[in-house]
Design a protein around this motif. Structure first.
Motif, short mmCIF file in Angstrom:
data_model
loop_
_atom_site.label_atom_id
_atom_site.label_comp_id
_atom_site.label_asym_id
_atom_site.label_seq_id
_atom_site.Cartn_x
_atom_site.Cartn_y
_atom_site.Cartn_z
N LEU A 188 44.26 19.22 7.45
CA LEU A 188 43.39 17.93 7.33
C LEU A 188 44.28 16.81 7.90
CD1 LEU A 188 41.97 18.50 3.66
CD2 LEU A 188 41.11 18.92 5.84
N ASP A 189 45.51 16.81 7.63
CA ASP A 189 46.17 15.91 8.45
C ASP A 189 45.80 15.64 9.85
OD1 ASP A 189 47.20 15.00 6.18
OD2 ASP A 189 49.12 15.78 6.40
N ARG A 190 45.88 16.86 10.57
CA ARG A 190 45.65 17.14 12.01
C ARG A 190 44.45 16.81 12.35
NH1 ARG A 190 49.79 19.49 14.76
NH2 ARG A 190 48.13 20.49 16.32
N GLU A 191 43.31 17.09 11.62
CA GLU A 191 42.01 16.95 11.84
C GLU A 191 41.48 15.20 11.61
OE1 GLU A 191 39.78 18.70 13.70
OE2 GLU A 191 41.17 20.64 13.85
N LEU A 192 41.86 14.97 10.49
CA LEU A 192 41.25 13.74 9.64
C LEU A 192 42.36 12.46 10.05
CD1 LEU A 192 39.35 15.20 7.05
CD2 LEU A 192 38.37 14.57 9.17
N GLY A 193 43.58 12.74 10.52
CA GLY A 193 44.48 11.51 10.61
C GLY A 193 45.25 11.57 9.24
N THR A 194 46.50 10.71 9.40
CA THR A 194 47.01 10.39 8.18
C THR A 194 47.37 9.19 7.74
OG1 THR A 194 49.24 10.39 9.38
CG2 THR A 194 48.54 12.53 8.72
N THR A 195 46.82 8.18 8.78
CA THR A 195 46.73 6.50 8.16
C THR A 195 45.52 6.09 8.76
OG1 THR A 195 47.47 6.03 10.72
CG2 THR A 195 49.10 6.47 8.90
N HIS B 161 51.33 14.46 -2.06
CA HIS B 161 50.82 14.38 -0.62
C HIS B 161 50.80 12.92 0.03
CE1 HIS B 161 49.89 16.68 2.65
NE2 HIS B 161 48.71 15.99 3.01
N GLY B 162 50.70 11.93 -0.79
CA GLY B 162 50.42 10.62 -0.34
C GLY B 162 49.16 10.04 0.20
N GLN B 163 49.10 8.93 0.52
CA GLN B 163 47.67 8.25 0.70
C GLN B 163 47.16 8.88 2.02
OE1 GLN B 163 45.84 6.38 -1.34
NE2 GLN B 163 44.39 6.18 0.31
N ARG B 164 46.16 9.47 1.96
CA ARG B 164 45.32 9.92 3.33
C ARG B 164 44.02 9.19 3.49
NH1 ARG B 164 49.94 11.23 3.72
NH2 ARG B 164 50.79 13.30 4.56
N PRO B 165 43.53 8.77 4.64
CA PRO B 165 42.17 8.36 4.65
C PRO B 165 41.03 9.16 4.15
CG PRO B 165 43.19 8.80 7.08
CD PRO B 165 44.28 9.02 5.95
N ALA C 173 32.95 23.24 15.75
CA ALA C 173 34.04 24.22 15.07
C ALA C 173 35.13 23.38 14.23
CB ALA C 173 34.69 24.88 16.24
N ASP C 174 35.43 22.33 14.80
CA ASP C 174 36.66 21.44 13.84
C ASP C 174 36.00 21.20 12.64
OD1 ASP C 174 38.74 21.72 15.88
OD2 ASP C 174 38.05 19.94 16.83
N ARG C 175 34.60 20.68 12.73
CA ARG C 175 34.03 20.15 11.34
C ARG C 175 33.75 21.45 10.46
NH1 ARG C 175 30.01 18.11 13.78
NH2 ARG C 175 28.33 19.39 13.54
N GLU C 176 33.46 22.65 11.11
CA GLU C 176 33.44 23.74 10.16
C GLU C 176 34.65 24.14 9.39
OE1 GLU C 176 31.52 26.77 12.55
OE2 GLU C 176 29.72 25.93 12.19
N LEU C 177 35.75 24.14 10.14
CA LEU C 177 37.16 24.08 9.78
C LEU C 177 37.59 23.20 8.91
CD1 LEU C 177 40.01 25.69 10.23
CD2 LEU C 177 40.55 23.76 11.91
N VAL C 178 37.24 21.86 9.00
CA VAL C 178 37.54 21.08 7.82
C VAL C 178 36.67 21.26 6.68
CG1 VAL C 178 37.18 18.46 7.15
CG2 VAL C 178 38.29 19.15 9.36
N ASP C 179 35.45 21.71 6.80
CA ASP C 179 34.42 21.82 5.63
C ASP C 179 35.12 22.89 4.82
OD1 ASP C 179 32.55 19.86 5.86
OD2 ASP C 179 31.31 20.85 7.04
N ASP C 180 35.36 24.15 5.41
CA ASP C 180 36.07 25.21 4.83
C ASP C 180 37.22 24.86 4.23
OD1 ASP C 180 35.08 28.27 4.68
OD2 ASP C 180 37.39 28.13 5.06
N THR C 181 38.19 24.09 4.76
CA THR C 181 39.20 23.76 4.40
C THR C 181 39.25 22.96 2.91
OG1 THR C 181 40.48 23.62 6.30
CG2 THR C 181 41.45 22.61 4.49
N LEU C 182 38.24 22.02 3.02
CA LEU C 182 37.93 21.21 1.69
C LEU C 182 37.27 22.00 0.68
CD1 LEU C 182 36.32 18.09 3.66
CD2 LEU C 182 38.41 18.16 2.18
N GLN D 229 47.78 24.72 14.53
CA GLN D 229 46.84 24.61 13.63
C GLN D 229 46.34 25.48 12.94
OE1 GLN D 229 45.52 21.88 12.40
NE2 GLN D 229 43.32 21.47 13.08
N GLN D 230 46.00 26.67 13.85
CA GLN D 230 45.32 27.79 13.24
C GLN D 230 46.20 28.71 12.20
OE1 GLN D 230 41.91 27.31 13.39
NE2 GLN D 230 41.76 29.60 13.68
N SER D 231 47.52 28.57 12.51
CA SER D 231 48.50 29.30 11.70
C SER D 231 48.63 28.55 10.35
CB SER D 231 49.99 29.40 12.15
OG SER D 231 49.98 30.08 13.55
N LEU D 232 48.54 26.98 10.32
CA LEU D 232 48.48 26.31 9.03
C LEU D 232 47.14 26.74 8.29
CD1 LEU D 232 49.30 22.72 10.14
CD2 LEU D 232 50.53 24.03 8.73
#
Length: 876
Positions: free
Chosen positions: A229-236, A281-285, A249-258, A202-205
């Motif tokens: 984002l796929d790993r943190e927020l799901g793909t379906t 990339h395809g449909q993501r939630p 920590a995960d929320r801050e990671l997602v916010d920064d990624t976005l 995850q961190q390497s991605l």
């Protein structure tokens, strides 16, 4: 050499030779020393040896072992490695307890040991691990270049090392910190190539994406960030995770990624880049978040139309998704901030089209769960209707009046109980009249007059209805004109009865009465039929509230009329449709009293059950459902559902005895489907537990297990789960009994009782674990581990023989420590088995507790906090 030192060096050698051999207690195993052997042994105690912690004692043992000459080289190498590890761990623990800036002296000692080992034993088979630990030691002592060089050496010399993913990740971190982004990119890519099972994937991605971004390869960075984002927020949708539910920590990671992805899109073609990315990339939630954050970025930069365009692009792509209304609102707000008034109106009109209550958006959603959408729809409907009405009054165009009327209707249909509904209804009638739709105008004037509580427009609207009837009659002839005139006459009677204070009331009533008598009709029945037909007309037109008032007015104007029962029942039905539960209950209870022999009584009971439930009056609703269940003429399926509903509602009302009675009837009369029966038994067990009836609770748990065992083809995952939970609950008393056994002198005798209690408790938890239900298995495993741990603690806390003093007592205590060691090992083994399930995606309360227990049992391994850079907080 003293005997104490001899025992220490001997212990070090034994550990090195035997390794991690598992200790077990079993029949037939070689006899271990027991407390009884104290009488046969000579006690030798060295008072000059201080008692220290396990790590300190082990380090001292290894140092003494290394001081010995002519020892086995393999054992010396292993001793050096372990002593280096213990120094490194001790240094890290000391820095954590004090502060990170503390000089790591023990880390320096570890460096000396590791480098000595590498030179002395170049063919030592675990040199890759030695090098890895050496790199850690260099880092803790601030020698980052040496740390990186050491990691490079591992990559070159040990490409098959099982720790290579961590080695590459730490290389990437050091290279990234040194701003050597291309090299960091390749290091992170090497970790990613090893697959998602790596703990550093995850961190390497995330850092791989940043390494590309820092090289201005913004589009190329998107796939890596997307996988985060796929790993943190799901793909379906089934696996979607809400951003708010993430840990900080995960929320801050997602916010920064976005944020960095939004910047990447803005650096390229903006929303077009985003659309291409989503297409590839395809449909993501979480796709809505990509659009929201890019739009927010533009709005923050005062690029309002660009921001609105991004929001609307998502709405166009997926207009009926959960987040589409929010983005539609954001687009309107962006236009508003930019001062684009016509675009604001167009946006409001589009919002109404997308999210009116007849749109597909509401097929799977309730208004109560979406108050923001409801409020926005309400505001926009009113604004759009007012705009078109004002435009029509300026232009005189019939089409504009019709559009205004349509929006007024939508508003009233959507918000019939709104405070200004009467005024809005009057505006609707005015728009219809001005648009030459006199029949509909008359109906809406009447609704304004009679369908709402008395207001300032009531009398005006009632009289305006008569004007509309007169205007509409001018273009009619024959039967159509007669029917129209009859409606006008009935409206006149109603006007005169309702507004006697109006100056035209007397004249209107006189003319209406003369016309009724002239037709030869019975005045009472005619009045009742007239009022009832007005109600029917309003119901057909969608004016349920007006229909209710007319149906109930039948009783007032003609209480003895034949049509009164139907009118009262129809009024109740419409009130239920309007969800006006209090009024509906009053009408239905009145119907029950007034017409006890009516064939509609069964339906009245059903409607009362619904009304009481909706009004959150569970006790009354439960009684109605109980009536339905007890009615022998009801369908069996209806009775079955009514029993369960009654049980639920009695429970909600706090009437546990009645809820229990209903559930027992349910189980007795509905043994199948098995799943429903098992759910009922589970609830009965819970009720018994809460009431303190242990015997009844255990009876229902045994019933759950028995029914599942005998289920055959009816067995489901749910019944299997409930049986597993029941078995887990039944194991608890044996566990508590085990805990209650106290170890007193003589220990051997009380230990037999304790061990028998242990076996009984263990058997219960093993039975539970045999169901192979993840949640139950983790709980049972934790409890079994804690049984061993409790036994260990209880042995150490056991009563000491009164005749032991001084050195004998100290030796006795030492022997007790030897005796409990196997139990601690079994506890650790079981907790580690539980903790290992986290790798398979199982991380529940019990796995978490096992990690907590391991942090206490093995703090050097499980009590540490890894220091990582979770979030990059700057784009610079």
């Amino acid at each position: 050499m003293s005997s104490r030192r001899a025992r220490a060096t001997c212990a070090a050698a034994v550990v090195l030779c035997v390794g991690a051999t598992q200790l077990v207690l079993a029949e037939g195993a070689p006899a271990q020393p027991t407390i009884g052997d104290l009488t046969k042994r000579k006690v030798e105690v060295h008072k000059d040896t201080a008692a220290g912690g396990n790590s300190t004692r082990a380090m001292e043992n290894y140092r003494r072992f290394l001081e010995l000459q002519n020892t086995d080289p393999k054992l010396r190498a292993e001793a050096m490695r372990r002593l280096g590890d213990l120094n490194l761990d001790a240094g890290e623990m000391e820095r954590m307890e004090k502060e990170l800036t503390t000089v790591d002296q023990q880390g320096g000692a570890a460096i000396t040991l590791y480098t000595t080992l590498l030179k002395a034993y170049p063919n030592y088979p675990r040199n890759d691990q030695v090098l890895y630990q050496l790199s850690r030691a260099y880092e803790t002592t601030g020698q980052t270049d040496a740390a990186l060089a050491t990691l490079d050496r591992i990559v070159q010399s040990y490409p098959q090392s099982p720790q290579l993913d961590e080695v590459q990740f730490r290389r990437g971190e050091l290279l990234f910190s040194a701003k050597r982004y291309p090299e960091a990119e390749h290091a992170y890519a090497a970790v990613i190539a090893r697959g998602a099972e790596s703990g550093f994937y995850q961190q390497s991605l995330y850092k791989h994406g940043w390494s590309l971004f820092k090289q201005s390869m913004t589009l190329e960075s998107l796939p890596s960030f997307g996988k985060v984002l796929d790993r943190e927020l799901g793909t379906t949708p089934a696996k979607a995770v809400r951003l708010e539910s993430l840990k900080r920590a995960d929320r801050e990671l997602v916010d920064d990624t976005l944020r960095v992805m939004s910047v990447s899109f803005s650096y390229n073609d903006g929303v077009s880049s985003l659309e291409r990315y989503v297409q590839q990339h395809g449909q993501r939630p979480y796709n809505w978040l990509l659009y929201e954050r890019l739009g927010d970025l533009y709005v923050d930069k005062q690029r309002y139309q660009d921001g609105a365009g991004v929001y609307r692009a998502f709405v166009a792509r997926d207009p009926y998704s959960d987040h589409a209304p929010d983005l539609d609102m954001a687009a309107i707000e962006a236009y508003n901030k930019g001062g684009f008034s016509q675009l604001v109106l167009d946006g409001k009109h589009e919002f109404v089209q997308h999210y009116n209550f007849d749109s597909p958006y509401w097929k799977t959603r309730s208004r109560e769960s979406n108050p923001r959408v409801v409020q926005e729809l309400k505001t926009n409907l009113k604004d759009v209707a007012t705009y078109f009405h004002a435009s029509a009054q300026k232009s005189g165009r019939v089409a504009d009046y019709q559009e205004a009327a349509r929006n007024y209707r939508d508003y009233l249909k959507s918000f019939p109980g709104d405070a200004d509904a009467a005024q809005t209804n009057y505006l609707l009638a005015e728009a219809l009249y001005e648009g030459h739709q006199y029949g509909e105008a008359a109906t809406e004037y009447e609704h304004t007059a009679y369908g709402y509580p008395r207001n300032e427009k009531s009398a005006t609207a009632a009289y305006a209805a008569l004007v509309a009837y007169q205007k509409g009659e001018e273009g009619l002839a024959g039967a159509d004109k007669d029917a129209w005139h009859k409606r006008a006459t009935d409206s006149g009677v109603k006007f005169a009865q309702t507004f006697p204070e109006h100056p035209d009331s007397a004249g209107v009533l006189t003319r209406s009465a003369q016309e009724i008598f002239a037709s030869g009709d019975d005045l009472t029945e005619r009045l009742a039929a007239s009022v009832y037909k007005q109600g029917e007309a309003k119901q057909k037109a969608g004016d349920a509230a007006g229909a209710v008032d007319d149906y109930l007015r039948v009783e007032r104007v003609a209480p003895e009329s034949k049509i009164r029962a139907n009118a009262q029942y129809d009024a109740a039905a419409q009130l239920i449709a309007l969800k006006q539960w209090d009024r509906a209950i009053g009408v239905l209870e009145g119907f029950r009293r007034s017409f006890p022999q009516s064939p509609l009584q069964r339906d009245v009971t059903a409607k009362l059950a619904v009304a009481y439930s909706s009004l959150n009056r569970p006790a009354e609703a439960a009684a109605e459902f109980e009536r339905i269940a007890a009615n022998p003429t009801e369908d069996k399926g209806v009775q079955r559902e009514a029993l369960m509903q009654s049980a639920d509602l009695y429970a909600k009302a706090g009437n546990t005895p009645k809820a229990t009675s209903m559930l027992e009837k349910f189980v007795d009369t509905n043994p199948s489907p098995l799943t429903d029966a098992e759910e009922a038994r589970e609830r009965l067990a819970q009720y018994a537990q809460r009431s303190g009836n242990v015997g009844r609770r255990d009876y229902w748990y045994h019933e759950i297990i028995r029914a599942d065992e005998q289920a055959g083809a009816q067995r489901t995952d749910r019944t299997h789960y409930l049986a597993a939970k029941a078995q887990l609950a039944l194991a608890q008393p044996a566990r508590d009994a085990f805990r209650e056994v106290r170890l007193t002198a003589p220990l051997k005798k009380s230990l037999i009782v304790k061990r028998n209690a242990l076996e009984t408790a263990m058997d219960g938890y093993k039975r539970a674990a045999d169901y192979k239900v993840a949640e139950v298995t983790t709980a049972a495993t934790f409890e079994m581990a804690e049984l061993y741990r409790t036994l260990s603690k209880d042995v150490m806390a056991s009563e000491r023989p009164k005749n032991l003093k001084g050195e004998e007592l100290e030796e006795y205590n030492s022997l007790l420590e030897e005796q409990v060691f196997p139990f601690e090992e079994e506890a650790i083994k079981a907790h580690e088995l539980n903790a290992a399930r986290a790798k398979d995606g199982v991380y529940d309360e019990w796995v978490r507790k096992s990690f907590g227990a391991l942090a206490e049992l093995k703090p050097a391994r499980y009590g540490k906090t890894e220091l990582t850079h979770d979030v990059v907080t700057s784009l610079e």
